[in-house]
Design an enzyme around this catalytic site. Structure first.
Site, PDB file in Angstrom:
ATOM      1  N   LYS A 185     -52.523 -50.447 -41.477  1.00  0.00           N
ATOM      2  CA  LYS A 185     -53.730 -51.103 -41.999  1.00  0.00           C
ATOM      3  C   LYS A 185     -54.199 -50.244 -43.163  1.00  0.00           C
ATOM      4  O   LYS A 185     -54.836 -49.210 -42.980  1.00  0.00           O
ATOM      5  CB  LYS A 185     -54.808 -51.159 -40.907  1.00  0.00           C
ATOM      6  CG  LYS A 185     -55.774 -52.324 -41.015  1.00  0.00           C
ATOM      7  CD  LYS A 185     -56.620 -52.338 -42.273  1.00  0.00           C
ATOM      8  CE  LYS A 185     -57.742 -51.362 -42.259  1.00  0.00           C
ATOM      9  NZ  LYS A 185     -58.459 -51.256 -43.550  1.00  0.00           N
ATOM     10  N   GLU A 260     -56.840 -36.783 -39.469  1.00  0.00           N
ATOM     11  CA  GLU A 260     -57.006 -35.911 -40.636  1.00  0.00           C
ATOM     12  C   GLU A 260     -58.293 -36.350 -41.308  1.00  0.00           C
ATOM     13  O   GLU A 260     -58.351 -37.439 -41.891  1.00  0.00           O
ATOM     14  CB  GLU A 260     -55.772 -36.038 -41.539  1.00  0.00           C
ATOM     15  CG  GLU A 260     -55.620 -34.876 -42.477  1.00  0.00           C
ATOM     16  CD  GLU A 260     -56.349 -35.094 -43.776  1.00  0.00           C
ATOM     17  OE1 GLU A 260     -57.557 -34.762 -43.838  1.00  0.00           O
ATOM     18  OE2 GLU A 260     -55.714 -35.603 -44.712  1.00  0.00           O
ATOM     19  N   CYS A 294     -59.030 -35.051 -49.590  1.00  0.00           N
ATOM     20  CA  CYS A 294     -59.493 -34.394 -48.348  1.00  0.00           C
ATOM     21  C   CYS A 294     -59.474 -32.890 -48.521  1.00  0.00           C
ATOM     22  O   CYS A 294     -60.337 -32.182 -48.034  1.00  0.00           O
ATOM     23  CB  CYS A 294     -58.584 -34.712 -47.167  1.00  0.00           C
ATOM     24  SG  CYS A 294     -57.732 -36.255 -47.279  1.00  0.00           S
ATOM     25  N   GLU A 393     -69.175 -33.029 -47.110  1.00  0.00           N
ATOM     26  CA  GLU A 393     -68.109 -33.422 -48.024  1.00  0.00           C
ATOM     27  C   GLU A 393     -68.691 -34.438 -49.013  1.00  0.00           C
ATOM     28  O   GLU A 393     -69.215 -35.475 -48.606  1.00  0.00           O
ATOM     29  CB  GLU A 393     -66.977 -34.049 -47.202  1.00  0.00           C
ATOM     30  CG  GLU A 393     -65.720 -34.265 -47.988  1.00  0.00           C
ATOM     31  CD  GLU A 393     -64.568 -34.787 -47.114  1.00  0.00           C
ATOM     32  OE1 GLU A 393     -64.847 -35.514 -46.146  1.00  0.00           O
ATOM     33  OE2 GLU A 393     -63.404 -34.473 -47.424  1.00  0.00           O
TER      34      GLU A 393
HETATM   35  P1  ADP Z   1     -64.761 -45.118 -46.362  1.00  0.00           P
HETATM   36  O1  ADP Z   1     -66.006 -44.928 -45.549  1.00  0.00           O
HETATM   37  O2  ADP Z   1     -64.768 -44.400 -47.637  1.00  0.00           O
HETATM   38  O3  ADP Z   1     -64.325 -46.556 -46.528  1.00  0.00           O
HETATM   39  P2  ADP Z   1     -63.134 -44.690 -44.050  1.00  0.00           P
HETATM   40  O4  ADP Z   1     -62.755 -43.394 -43.483  1.00  0.00           O
HETATM   41  O5  ADP Z   1     -64.146 -45.495 -43.306  1.00  0.00           O
HETATM   42  O6  ADP Z   1     -63.613 -44.420 -45.524  1.00  0.00           O
HETATM   43  O7  ADP Z   1     -61.845 -45.595 -44.290  1.00  0.00           O
HETATM   44  C1  ADP Z   1     -60.523 -45.183 -44.086  1.00  0.00           C
HETATM   45  C2  ADP Z   1     -59.739 -46.281 -43.409  1.00  0.00           C
HETATM   46  O8  ADP Z   1     -60.341 -46.561 -42.148  1.00  0.00           O
HETATM   47  C3  ADP Z   1     -59.723 -47.613 -44.156  1.00  0.00           C
HETATM   48  O9  ADP Z   1     -58.443 -48.207 -43.973  1.00  0.00           O
HETATM   49  C4  ADP Z   1     -60.783 -48.401 -43.422  1.00  0.00           C
HETATM   50  O10 ADP Z   1     -60.615 -49.800 -43.532  1.00  0.00           O
HETATM   51  C5  ADP Z   1     -60.565 -47.958 -42.004  1.00  0.00           C
HETATM   52  N1  ADP Z   1     -61.716 -48.160 -41.099  1.00  0.00           N
HETATM   53  C6  ADP Z   1     -63.032 -48.155 -41.405  1.00  0.00           C
HETATM   54  N2  ADP Z   1     -63.781 -48.385 -40.308  1.00  0.00           N
HETATM   55  C7  ADP Z   1     -62.930 -48.537 -39.265  1.00  0.00           C
HETATM   56  C8  ADP Z   1     -63.078 -48.781 -37.858  1.00  0.00           C
HETATM   57  N3  ADP Z   1     -64.256 -48.907 -37.297  1.00  0.00           N
HETATM   58  N4  ADP Z   1     -61.955 -48.874 -37.105  1.00  0.00           N
HETATM   59  C9  ADP Z   1     -60.728 -48.717 -37.654  1.00  0.00           C
HETATM   60  N5  ADP Z   1     -60.527 -48.499 -38.971  1.00  0.00           N
HETATM   61  C10 ADP Z   1     -61.599 -48.397 -39.773  1.00  0.00           C
END
Ligand code: ADP
Length: 491
Positions: A185, A260, A294, A393
């Site tokens: 995903k 990570e 990161c 961060e």
């Molecule tokens: P940002 O907040 O900058 O979008 P994230 O760490 O939330 O960064 O996003 C990293 C990845 O995690 C993306 O692929 C995002 O779609 C996914 N993501 C965000 N929220 C969820 C969630 N609740 N469960 C699973 N995946 C998620």
């Protein structure tokens, strides 16, 4: 829709999921617009997948694992598939670099560097597939005990938007080499190269259903994937808050995870350091990818006798930094989206309001398109170690400078955040290099340098809030497999 995925980045291309080896739209037909961060203009779209699409992808990966040839294939054959993917990434390198650069806004040369690193991952893991093995264990008389390294089964990879192609490669390279099947995903802000690479994997001979891609929002597709009962292992790179949500979701099924989760990494400069060598590295460690890394070196700790000099020289460099569109290939590109730009700008404004001293600011190029998400670099000096800008961060081009006195204070400051991903030590004193490298709580420590520069061979991961599990190198192959102990009684 049903349009096959095209290779070109023509305006308005409708990209598709890849499920069971076939392009697929979201069952709902919903789509997410893809805009270039350089100008905010929409140039493509991806499926806004939901739980039902994720279910199809996971079932496809499950079937491919349990019924298909992949997990039973000799390791050398699996490795050859991954190696062929390395050659296909090389062949399509220019397209991939352009696609990544346009999708994320990163300067063109960074897009190219990302392709180089991506190739190395598939090269390394293609070669490693048949070089990892279990042990035989001295056991009781009349017994033979041995361990096998077995794939987990279905691995879910949730990928962030900052280095999508590279991070996909470190997940997919290791997961595929060990014989797992995958559902990926990618981030809603940067999915295009993931779709393209999954297609190339098919071309490389990775069987249908082994490498599935489902695009969509985290709260929909991501949440459904991390909680799916047929997923055997979850690997995630992204923000700590999302990491917590994903671990909670995976915990429902008691599945293992690799996390990570970012950092607040210190670069420690002692008075005896070679400053001419250090200065450009100190700047690049925070400016690369606009600070959206990161492992960004977002804190510079400087020993007092050279603090003023380092501050002045960094300020001179920062004031010359220019942000602009990806194709202009300047010092940095835009940030990924409006939300991130506003978040970074908000943290900068709050720090200024709190009285943190600004030593220098870079600029946004006068010709940068108005609709882009630009943030000029900022250098803060003499920062209070408890300030927000010292602890959290930022994920933007913002560097905080701290004076210190002696090794004890350097180590204490380096370890004074909740994170522990990367650190550097700049000093000519060999004994001190070793002492400080051992005492700093970080997954990677660089001495007289910073950053892995790809560093596919080097295990990478966090202490403390930066996460757990290790990616890259051979260690990732352990994370992507489980030990099975087999005991023969031949008395
Ligand atoms: P940002 O907040 O900058 O979008 P994230 O760490 O939330 O960064 O996003 C990293 C990845 O995690 C993306 O692929 C995002 O779609 C996914 N993501 C965000 N929220 C969820 C969630 N609740 N469960 C699973 N995946 C998620």
């Amino acid at each position: 829709m049903g349009t096959p995925l095209t290779l070109t980045v023509a305006e308005g291309v409708a990209f598709m999921n890849l499920i069971d080896g076939k392009p697929a739209d979201a069952l709902s037909g919903a789509r997410i617009d893809v805009a270039s961060p350089s100008d905010g203009k929409v140039f493509a779209s991806i499926p806004a997948s939901g739980a039902a699409d994720v279910d199809l992808a996971v079932k496809s990966a499950y079937k491919a694992f349990h019924e298909g040839p992949w997990s039973r294939m000799p390791a050398v054959e699996r490795g050859r598939c991954v190696t062929r993917l390395f050659h296909l990434v090389e062949k399509h390198g220019e397209e991939l670099a352009a696609l990544e650069s346009r999708d994320t806004g990163k300067p063109a040369r960074q897009g190219k560097a990302d392709v180089t690193a991506t190739m190395r991952y598939y090269e390394f893991y293609g070669g490693a597939a048949d070089k990892i093995h279990g042990d035989t264990i001295p056991f009781l008389d009349g017994y033979t005990a041995l361990t096998l390294r077995e794939p987990h089964g279905v691995v879910a990879g949730i990928i962030p938007w900052n280095y999508p192609m590279q991070i996909l490669a470190r997940v997919a390279g290791a997961a595929l080499a060990m014989g797992n099947t995958l559902v990926v995903k990618p981030a809603e802000d940067a999915s295009l190269t993931t779709i393209r690479i999954a297609q190339l994997a098919l071309e490389a001979g990775v069987p249908e259903g082994v490498f599935n891609v489902v695009t969509g929002y985290g709260r929909d597709a991501g949440a459904a994937l991390s909680a799916h009962p047929l997923v055997d292992y979850v690997t995630f790179t992204g923000s700590p808050l999302t990491g917590t949500a994903i671990q909670q979701a995976a915990a429902i099924n008691n599945r293992g995870v690799t996390m990570e989760l970012g950092g607040k990494s210190p670069q420690i400069v002692f008075a005896d350091a070679d400053l001419d060598a250090a200065l450009p590295v100190l700047v690049n460690a925070i400016i690369q990818n606009g600070g959206q890394t990161c492992s960004a070196g977002s804190r510079v700790l400087v020993e007092k006798p050279v603090y003023e000099r380092v501050a002045a020289e960094l300020a001179a460099r920062f004031s010359k930094l220019v942000a602009g569109p990806h194709d202009a290939d300047l010092d940095l590109g835009p940030l990924i989206n409006e939300k991130q730009r506003d978040r970074v700008a908000g943290m900068v404004a709050a720090a200024k309001e709190a009285g943190v001293s600004v030593l220098a600011e870079g600029s946004v190029h006068a010709d940068a398109p108005r609709g882009g998400y630009y943030q000029a670099p900022v250098l803060f000096g003499s920062v209070d170690p408890q300030a927000v800008i010292a602890q959290e961060e930022v994920f933007g081009p913002v560097l905080a400078l701290f004076p210190f006195e002696g090794e004890e204070e350097a180590v204490r400051l380096a370890n004074s955040t909740e994170f522990g991903l990367v650190a550097s030590v700049w000093s000519k004193d060999g004994a001190r290099q070793h002492r400080v490298a051992k005492r700093v709580r970080a997954g990677q420590v660089f001495v007289n340098g910073y950053g892995a520069g790809g560093g596919i061979e080097l295990p990478f991961g966090g202490f403390k809030k930066s996460g757990h599990g290790r990616e890259k190198g051979f260690e990732a192959l352990y994370d992507m497999s489980a030990t099975k102990t087999v005991v023969f009684n031949h008395q």
